[in-house]
Design a protein around this motif. Sequence first.
Motif: not given
Length: 404
Positions: A216-218, A359-363, A366-370
């Motif tokens: 799905e991400n791809t 994509l870098g912004q999403e990454l 994601w790291c901040l959310d974790r």
Amino acid sequence: MAGKVWLDKKPETNRDWLAIIFASILFFTLLRSLNVVAGMTGKVLGILSPFAGGIVLAYVLDPFVRWMSHCVLKDKKNLRWIAILSAYVLFILLLVLLVWLVVPQVISSIGTLVTSLPGYIENVQGTLRYIQDTYGINLQGLILALDNYEQLMGKMYSMAVAASPEIVAYLQALVSNVVAVFTSVAGSVYMLASKDKLLHQLRTVVHALLPRKLAENTLRICHIANENFTGFYVGRVIDSAIVGSILLVILQILGISFAPLISVLVGVTNVIPFFGPFIGAIPSLLILLFVNPLQALEFLIIIICLQQVDGNFIGPKILGRSIGISALWVLFAVTLGANLFGLVGMVMGVPLFATLFGLGQELIQWCLDRRGVDSEGVRIAREDDLEAVHIRDDEDAGQNLSQD
């Protein structure tokens, strides 16, 4: 959340350790044989180049096919061939019109420039002597250097003669690649005709080979990249055509020499973000300096004003929404693309970098959310934490009641 991501899991079984060892050996082998891999990749790309040309041609014509299929043919699949045929007819007509209107004038301008070069050099020398006599600036060395223009032309002629075998060989290669051109055109027709089927097959392969979440991400990344590339290039081509046409009209009205040649040069290079206007304007300015310094000054003022109008009004109206990166990152993307892949990198750098930037912004998010923090490093209260606080409060209240 912990333990649900494969990066958080520790290797526990023999299969995990074997997978790590095998991946390490494979990575080391690839590094050792990087030149061989690059050579094989080049050969494969050379074999597939006709299909790559077909993909590019289909990608360019697809927006018109989609528009005509939806707006004119009302999405009737049995009439899609009309939209495809119309796209190719329009594409060929535009090429013929460009060759018929622009190429003869451009060739004529180049011929006039070459034959009139001695007179232009005398004009420049006269201007330099006037500056030297009026302001006392020593320009004698430059004047004497221009006296040797015949020697310069001789060197240029020698270079052209030396390069002629390579040019002839290149033209012969183009003529001999008629099969490759035909393959590209036929492939693009098939891709446009079977677009939905091909996309369905590609989605099926992705879902079959990758885990559900990764698949799905791809596909989502491919969708974002397609939007970035399509929106950017369609907008840039239309914008460049408008800029070139406006410049041609202005130069013709003012009677500036070599208007068709300069307009085509500026319009074509304007497709390149940021550096494009300068790439086209600098040679044009140098040409006009030889012809008439006053015309060169007029052209400089015109191109500066036109680029301001394009950057603030024409470009934003055509491109619509921004691609999502600032001017600094546009400059970075164009510079990086030019250093890595030359002219192709300059043209493709911005939409590719915009996709990677998103994509870098999403990454990062994601790291901040974790970690449970916001962009400033302040901890964010999660629902799990709130539920734990409520449970502890309920337990404390129950203990107090039991003590009472």
